[in-house]
Design a protein around this motif. Structure first.
Motif, PDB file in Angstrom:
ATOM      1  N   ALA A   1       0.833  -1.201   0.000  1.00  0.00           N
ATOM      2  CA  ALA A   1       0.000   0.000   0.000  1.00  0.00           C
ATOM      3  C   ALA A   1       0.873   1.258   0.000  1.00  0.00           C
ATOM      4  N   GLU A   2       1.979   1.224   0.738  1.00  0.00           N
ATOM      5  CA  GLU A   2       2.883   2.373   0.756  1.00  0.00           C
ATOM      6  C   GLU A   2       3.530   2.589  -0.613  1.00  0.00           C
ATOM      7  N   LYS A   3       3.952   1.515  -1.237  1.00  0.00           N
ATOM      8  CA  LYS A   3       4.537   1.643  -2.576  1.00  0.00           C
ATOM      9  C   LYS A   3       3.525   2.228  -3.551  1.00  0.00           C
ATOM     10  N   ALA A   4       2.279   1.754  -3.467  1.00  0.00           N
ATOM     11  CA  ALA A   4       1.237   2.248  -4.365  1.00  0.00           C
ATOM     12  C   ALA A   4       1.004   3.738  -4.150  1.00  0.00           C
ATOM     13  N   ALA A   5       1.013   4.181  -2.890  1.00  0.00           N
ATOM     14  CA  ALA A   5       0.799   5.595  -2.599  1.00  0.00           C
ATOM     15  C   ALA A   5       1.928   6.447  -3.171  1.00  0.00           C
ATOM     16  N   PHE A   6       3.170   5.991  -3.017  1.00  0.00           N
ATOM     17  CA  PHE A   6       4.302   6.745  -3.543  1.00  0.00           C
ATOM     18  C   PHE A   6       4.252   6.800  -5.074  1.00  0.00           C
ATOM     19  N   LEU A   7       4.004   5.657  -5.709  1.00  0.00           N
ATOM     20  CA  LEU A   7       3.984   5.612  -7.179  1.00  0.00           C
ATOM     21  C   LEU A   7       2.827   6.420  -7.745  1.00  0.00           C
ATOM     22  N   ALA A   8       1.688   6.444  -7.038  1.00  0.00           N
ATOM     23  CA  ALA A   8       0.566   7.259  -7.503  1.00  0.00           C
ATOM     24  C   ALA A   8       0.956   8.730  -7.511  1.00  0.00           C
ATOM     25  N   GLY A   9       1.697   9.160  -6.487  1.00  0.00           N
ATOM     26  CA  GLY A   9       2.149  10.543  -6.452  1.00  0.00           C
ATOM     27  C   GLY A   9       3.105  10.872  -7.578  1.00  0.00           C
TER      28      GLY A   9
END
Length: 572
Positions: A149-157
């Motif tokens: 979930a953290e990786k997804a949040a960073f990549l979305a940004g």
């Protein structure tokens, strides 16, 4: 009517009061409001005539200070009586400081205020219609744990990096349900949103930022030319007192390599997302509590999203589908970016060196001789038009699908979204007012007088430190650039410092403040759309920002020692 004065060290007092109170009380609204009040009182004390103190009372008592206006004009003396009365009468200046703040200018109203409320309303509709629930279900198939979930949040940004406002408004709202499900703290989500906001947008030369940065550099070159410090080899950069935009772009492209703070901040955020760098200090506390299932925010937290919106429920008859989230968001992207290529946009004309250049910040047009003329426009991302278009489409689409049961239900959902984002708008108003106040009090002149002759190798790191201080104090990278480029560029020429390195130091210092200051607009937006307590976000992010700033400062110091004045990555 308030007008600019040179207040010296007192120009930073309102911002320091606001930041200190916000930090100590853990309440950004109180700190910012008192900071604005203090700004008015300081202004009145230094310029009592402008707030209605009678002329015979201004010089009453022993003379204790002399104040000069910004620009041309004679200084005036103020006695003890004038200071004391002006301090009280200065409350009259507070409404004008707020009313003339950048946030209430046409561009900010259209692209910030309207966008905040439009996106807030759209989030309310997306929750009610099951659109966000659909995204959550789709992502959950590919996300197995909190680390994913953290990786997804960073990549979305990183993916949505065209504009810092756009990034902060969209990514936090989109990723919050996912990170909540896997017990990732709201502070951690806000860190990812904020770290992929201004730091990444600064590197997006094809966006609003690119043209604006060229304009800021041009202003600094014009100032150097007016002082007679522009090198003879750069005479083509300023013609008849005006910057030649076409000549500046290669100089700007060099700063993409020397904007060290952006690169380091993004790299550190990636290391945190991939669980390589640890959770420091308060971030560690926030994550430990969240992972233990004790809440993604603390019990005493004051999240910048209304409880009504945070607990708003999906309509029981809705059909959750990620497509219903993607269509309005893509519409917003297409409309927003489409404005960049619309010929009716205001433009900066960039032609051959023998042509004529006209400057209008926020967009540019390139005419490529000699086989053309070819031309295209890059205008500013129009968040207001884009977000309202997306809101209207979402409302109609969800109603036709039956995912919103009635017009009244859809209107109620939109209003819930409006209310949910209101706190962010209030804080932005006061933050923008503080920015306006320090400009009126002449923070630029104070910085100029404070830093005199220094060795060339120290200039880049000194400029970075100074710009960081100014941007942290006023909470705005762009207003800081307006202050610092006319100072830093002539300083680089006068001392023989490497120009691209100095420009990169200004850009980096501005991003540091934009990334970390509790009165920064993008920091506020990151907190609000992530549903984080604002001061928890600020305090938990600070250690990472300081590490990034430390690495950037070291790079500026070392390269200031080893790079000759003539070094550049791209010829200009």
């Amino acid at each position: 009517m308030v007008s600019g004065i040179e207040a010296g060290w007192m120009s930073v007092v309102p911002a320091l009061v606001a930041i200190s109170l916000a930090w100590s009380t853990r309440d950004a609204q109180i700190g910012l409001f008192i900071g604005v009040v203090v700004a008015g009182m300081v202004y009145g004390a230094l310029n009592p005539a402008s707030v209605g103190v009678p002329a015979d009372l201004i010089t009453a008592g022993p003379e204790i200070l002399e104040v000069a206006p910004q620009g041309d004009g004679d200084p005036w003396s103020v006695g003890l009586g004038g200071v004391l009365l002006g301090f009280v009468f200065g409350l009259k200046a507070v409404p004008e400081i707020i009313a003339t703040a950048p946030l209430f200018g046409p561009w900010y109203v259209e692209n910030v205020l309207l966008a905040i409320f439009a996106i807030g309303g759209m989030i309310g509709l997306m929750i009610r219609s099951g659109a966000i629930q659909g995204v959550l279900e789709a992502l959950s198939e590919r996300v197995d744990d909190a680390a994913d979930a953290e990786k997804a949040a960073f990549l979305a940004g990183i993916a949505v990096h065209i504009d810092d406002y756009f990034n902060c408004l969209v990514v936090g709202s989109m990723m919050r349900p996912l990170t909540d499900r896997f017990n990732v703290s709201r502070a951690k989500l806000a860190y990812y949103v904020d770290s992929a906001g201004s730091p990444a947008a600064r590197l997006a030369f094809y966006s609003t930022w690119g043209a604006a940065m060229v304009g800021f550099i041009g202003g600094g070159l014009e100032n150097a030319a007016s002082r007679g410090s522009l090198p003879a080899g750069m005479s083509e950069f300023v013609v008849d007192g005006e910057a030649v935009t076409g000549a500046i772009w290669p100089l700007f492209f060099n700063t993409l390599f020397t904007g060290f703070y952006s690169w380091v901040a993004l790299g550190l955020a990636a290391l945190v997302a991939w669980q390589i760098a640890p959770n420091f200090l308060e971030m560690g506390e926030e994550e430990s509590r969240a992972r233990a299932g004790e809440g993604v925010i603390g019990e005493d937290a004051d999240p910048m999203i209304s409880e009504e919106m945070d607990s708003y429920q999906v309509y029981e008859g809705a059909n959750p589908n990620w497509v219903n989230f993607a269509v309005p968001i893509l519409t917003m992207i297409v409309v927003g970016l489409g404005a960049m290529f619309w010929r009716a946009s205001p433009v900066v004309y960039v032609v051959g060196k023998s042509g004529t250049e006209l400057l209008a910040l926020g967009s540019w047009q390139l005419i490529l001789p000699p086989t053309g003329p070819w031309s295209f426009n890059i205008g500013g991302v129009r968040l207001g038009v884009a977000s309202i278009s997306a809101l209207a489409l979402a409302f109609i689409m969800y109603r036709l699908q039956g995912n919103v049961p009635s017009l009244k239900d859809g209107t109620d959902a939109t209003l819930v979204g409006f209310k949910g984002i209101l706190l962010a708008a209030v804080i932005l108003m006061f933050a923008s007012s503080i920015q306006n106040a320090v400009s009126l009090l002449g923070i630029g002149a104070f910085i100029t007088e404070t830093f005199g002759d220094i060795p060339a190798f120290i200039v880049p790191v000194a400029v970075f430190a100074t710009t960081s201080f100014v941007s942290f104090s006023d909470g705005s990278s762009w207003s800081t650039y307006g202050i610092m480029f006319p100072i830093a560029i002539p300083l680089a020429f006068a001392t023989g410092a490497n120009l691209p390195l100095v420009l990169g130091a200004v850009f980096s210092g501005g991003i540091f403040g934009d990334h970390t200051s509790p009165i920064s607009d993008t920091t506020v937006l990151a907190s609000s759309t992530s549903g984080s307590d604002h001061m928890v976000h600020v305090r938990s992010q600070i250690p990472y920002a300081l590490i990034s700033a430390g690495v950037a400062a070291l790079l500026f110091l070392v390269l200031g020692l080893v790079l000759p004045e003539s070094f550049r990555v791209i010829p200009y």
